[in-house]
Design a protein around this motif. Structure first.
Motif, PDB file in Angstrom:
ATOM      1  N   GLU A 129       0.846  -1.187   0.000  1.00 37.71           N
ATOM      2  CA  GLU A 129       0.000   0.000   0.000  1.00 37.71           C
ATOM      3  C   GLU A 129       0.876   1.228   0.000  1.00 37.71           C
ATOM      4  N   LEU A 130       0.544   2.176  -0.851  1.00 36.73           N
ATOM      5  CA  LEU A 130       1.278   3.430  -0.944  1.00 36.73           C
ATOM      6  C   LEU A 130       0.307   4.558  -0.623  1.00 36.73           C
ATOM      7  N   ARG A 131       0.767   5.503   0.186  1.00 33.09           N
ATOM      8  CA  ARG A 131      -0.139   6.534   0.685  1.00 33.09           C
ATOM      9  C   ARG A 131       0.199   7.909   0.109  1.00 33.09           C
ATOM     10  N   CYS A 132      -0.841   8.696  -0.122  1.00 34.12           N
ATOM     11  CA  CYS A 132      -0.663  10.061  -0.618  1.00 34.12           C
ATOM     12  C   CYS A 132      -1.526  11.018   0.202  1.00 34.12           C
ATOM     13  N   ASP A 133      -0.887  12.073   0.715  1.00 38.53           N
ATOM     14  CA  ASP A 133      -1.603  13.162   1.389  1.00 38.53           C
ATOM     15  C   ASP A 133      -1.571  14.384   0.484  1.00 38.53           C
ATOM     16  N   PRO A 134      -2.697  14.750  -0.116  1.00 40.19           N
ATOM     17  CA  PRO A 134      -2.679  15.879  -1.057  1.00 40.19           C
ATOM     18  C   PRO A 134      -2.634  17.211  -0.322  1.00 40.19           C
ATOM     19  N   ILE A 135      -2.506  18.273  -1.087  1.00 41.80           N
ATOM     20  CA  ILE A 135      -2.576  19.606  -0.521  1.00 41.80           C
ATOM     21  C   ILE A 135      -3.999  19.837  -0.020  1.00 41.80           C
ATOM     22  N   SER A 136      -4.113  20.405   1.174  1.00 43.45           N
ATOM     23  CA  SER A 136      -5.421  20.625   1.772  1.00 43.45           C
ATOM     24  C   SER A 136      -6.309  21.466   0.847  1.00 43.45           C
ATOM     25  N   GLY A 137      -7.526  20.988   0.622  1.00 41.54           N
ATOM     26  CA  GLY A 137      -8.462  21.725  -0.216  1.00 41.54           C
ATOM     27  C   GLY A 137      -8.439  21.334  -1.680  1.00 41.54           C
ATOM     28  N   HIS A 138      -7.472  20.520  -2.068  1.00 37.10           N
ATOM     29  CA  HIS A 138      -7.416  20.079  -3.470  1.00 37.10           C
ATOM     30  C   HIS A 138      -8.397  18.933  -3.686  1.00 37.10           C
ATOM     31  N   THR A 139      -9.328  19.143  -4.590  1.00 39.21           N
ATOM     32  CA  THR A 139     -10.361  18.148  -4.844  1.00 39.21           C
ATOM     33  C   THR A 139      -9.867  17.038  -5.767  1.00 39.21           C
ATOM     34  N   ALA A 140      -9.005  17.416  -6.692  1.00 36.49           N
ATOM     35  CA  ALA A 140      -8.526  16.442  -7.670  1.00 36.49           C
ATOM     36  C   ALA A 140      -7.240  15.781  -7.189  1.00 36.49           C
ATOM     37  N   LEU A 141      -7.137  14.469  -7.408  1.00 31.34           N
ATOM     38  CA  LEU A 141      -5.943  13.727  -7.027  1.00 31.34           C
ATOM     39  C   LEU A 141      -5.606  12.726  -8.129  1.00 31.34           C
ATOM     40  N   TYR A 142      -4.335  12.670  -8.493  1.00 33.03           N
ATOM     41  CA  TYR A 142      -3.863  11.803  -9.572  1.00 33.03           C
ATOM     42  C   TYR A 142      -2.760  10.896  -9.045  1.00 33.03           C
ATOM     43  N   TRP A 143      -2.707   9.684  -9.582  1.00 35.72           N
ATOM     44  CA  TRP A 143      -1.567   8.788  -9.399  1.00 35.72           C
ATOM     45  C   TRP A 143      -0.905   8.573 -10.760  1.00 35.72           C
ATOM     46  N   TYR A 144       0.428   8.639 -10.746  1.00 33.71           N
ATOM     47  CA  TYR A 144       1.233   8.353 -11.928  1.00 33.71           C
ATOM     48  C   TYR A 144       2.303   7.343 -11.537  1.00 33.71           C
ATOM     49  N   ARG A 145       2.855   6.676 -12.541  1.00 30.94           N
ATOM     50  CA  ARG A 145       3.948   5.731 -12.311  1.00 30.94           C
ATOM     51  C   ARG A 145       5.081   6.087 -13.262  1.00 30.94           C
ATOM     52  N   GLN A 146       6.294   6.188 -12.715  1.00 30.87           N
ATOM     53  CA  GLN A 146       7.453   6.500 -13.546  1.00 30.87           C
ATOM     54  C   GLN A 146       8.446   5.352 -13.488  1.00 30.87           C
ATOM     55  N   SER A 147       8.567   4.656 -14.598  1.00 30.79           N
ATOM     56  CA  SER A 147       9.549   3.582 -14.699  1.00 30.79           C
ATOM     57  C   SER A 147      10.882   4.169 -15.129  1.00 30.79           C
ATOM     58  N   LEU A 148      11.943   3.407 -14.955  1.00 30.70           N
ATOM     59  CA  LEU A 148      13.287   3.891 -15.243  1.00 30.70           C
ATOM     60  C   LEU A 148      13.418   4.332 -16.700  1.00 30.70           C
ATOM     61  N   TYR A 172       6.255   5.721  -7.817  1.00 29.81           N
ATOM     62  CA  TYR A 172       4.824   6.031  -7.884  1.00 29.81           C
ATOM     63  C   TYR A 172       4.624   7.451  -7.372  1.00 29.81           C
ATOM     64  N   LEU A 173       4.093   8.298  -8.256  1.00 29.56           N
ATOM     65  CA  LEU A 173       3.929   9.716  -7.960  1.00 29.56           C
ATOM     66  C   LEU A 173       2.454  10.044  -7.758  1.00 29.56           C
ATOM     67  N   CYS A 174       2.208  10.904  -6.808  1.00 22.31           N
ATOM     68  CA  CYS A 174       0.859  11.410  -6.557  1.00 22.31           C
ATOM     69  C   CYS A 174       0.865  12.907  -6.832  1.00 22.31           C
ATOM     70  N   ALA A 175      -0.219  13.409  -7.378  1.00 19.84           N
ATOM     71  CA  ALA A 175      -0.353  14.843  -7.632  1.00 19.84           C
ATOM     72  C   ALA A 175      -1.757  15.281  -7.236  1.00 19.84           C
ATOM     73  N   SER A 176      -1.885  16.526  -6.821  1.00 22.76           N
ATOM     74  CA  SER A 176      -3.218  17.052  -6.517  1.00 22.76           C
ATOM     75  C   SER A 176      -3.387  18.421  -7.148  1.00 22.76           C
ATOM     76  N   SER A 177      -4.642  18.796  -7.345  1.00 24.09           N
ATOM     77  CA  SER A 177      -4.924  20.111  -7.915  1.00 24.09           C
ATOM     78  C   SER A 177      -6.302  20.572  -7.461  1.00 24.09           C
ATOM     79  N   LEU A 178      -6.532  21.854  -7.648  1.00 22.37           N
ATOM     80  CA  LEU A 178      -7.873  22.382  -7.464  1.00 22.37           C
ATOM     81  C   LEU A 178      -8.723  21.959  -8.651  1.00 22.37           C
ATOM     82  N   LEU A 179     -10.018  22.163  -8.540  1.00 25.18           N
ATOM     83  CA  LEU A 179     -10.916  21.984  -9.677  1.00 25.18           C
ATOM     84  C   LEU A 179     -11.594  23.320  -9.893  1.00 25.18           C
TER      85      LEU A 179
END
Lengths: 115, 116
Positions: free
Chosen positions: A20-39, A90-97
């Motif tokens: 399990e991998l955990r992501c804490d987004p920026i407070s108030g950001h409704t949108a959340l994305y997961w990305y994967r970066q291979s070598l 494994y990268l997590c990103a967040s943004s406003l909507l």
């Protein structure tokens, strides 16, 4: 303010195990994305949450991968029966909507190594 | 098949000179383009963006140029500084309804080294 945080920063596991991998987004950001970066590659989209629901999971490679965001804030990416090919950052990103394009803010990533 | 391509894996320039990083794309539905900068062990950080209705966007030392007919964009850094040394990713997003996924499609990145 605090940025996107991800834990753990590194995870080493054996083939066949569950992680399990955990992501804490920026407070108030409704949108959340997961990305994967291979070598040697750029980040590749996995899944997008709008609030609590997975609005776009078209990037998940197979049914071993699953993600949740039960309260619309923290998200967990779950990988069952890990394989060596799952090794990546494994990268997590967040943004406003809001109107227009919404900048995505990335966390530092979790480096997963499957032995 | 890669929709966003960065054909130069690396670029080396002298401090004070111009750095030009290139990016090509194939999907004509992309309507927003971005450049991200990444240092080792950190996540990508947003640098500059451009909408498909524009052909140039400038922010300090950084300028992005978009040529829609050629499906090509470039990032110019002038003057280049040693602190600019990092991996630069080109990314693109499709136009979607408001609130929809703005998932980014990334290139493989170009490692820029600025020598003092």
């Amino acid at each position: 303010g605090a940025g996107v945080s991800q834990t753990p920063s590194n995870k080493v596991t054996e083939k066949g195990k569950y992680v399990e991998l955990r992501c804490d987004p920026i407070s108030g950001h409704t949108a959340l994305y997961w990305y994967r970066q291979s070598l040697g590659q750029g980040p590749e989209f996995l899944i997008y949450f709008q609030g609590t629901g997975a609005a776009d999971d078209s990037g998940l490679p197979n049914d071993r991968f699953f993600a949740v965001r039960p309260e619309g804030s923290v998200s967990t990416l779950k990988i069952q029966r890990t394989e060596r090919g799952d090794s990546a950052v494994y990268l997590c990103a967040s943004s406003l909507l809001a109107g227009g394009y919404n900048e995505q803010f990335f966390g530092p990533g979790t480096r997963l190594t499957v032995l | 098949d890669q929709q966003v391509k960065q054909n130069s894996p690396s670029l080396s320039v002298q401090e004070g000179r111009i750095s030009i990083l290139n990016c090509d794309y194939t999907n004509s539905m992309f309507d927003y383009f971005l450049w991200y900068k990444k240092y080792p062990a950190e996540g990508p950080t947003f640098l500059i963006s451009i909408s498909s209705i524009k052909d140039k966007n400038e922010d300090g030392r950084f300028t992005v140029f978009l040529n829609k007919s050629a499906k090509h964009l470039s990032l110019h850094i002038v003057p280049s500084q040693p602190g600019d040394s990092a991996v630069y990713f080109c990314a693109a997003s499709e136009e979607l309804e408001q609130g929809g996924s703005e998932k980014l499609v990334f290139g493989k990145g170009t490692k820029l080294t600025v020598n003092p």
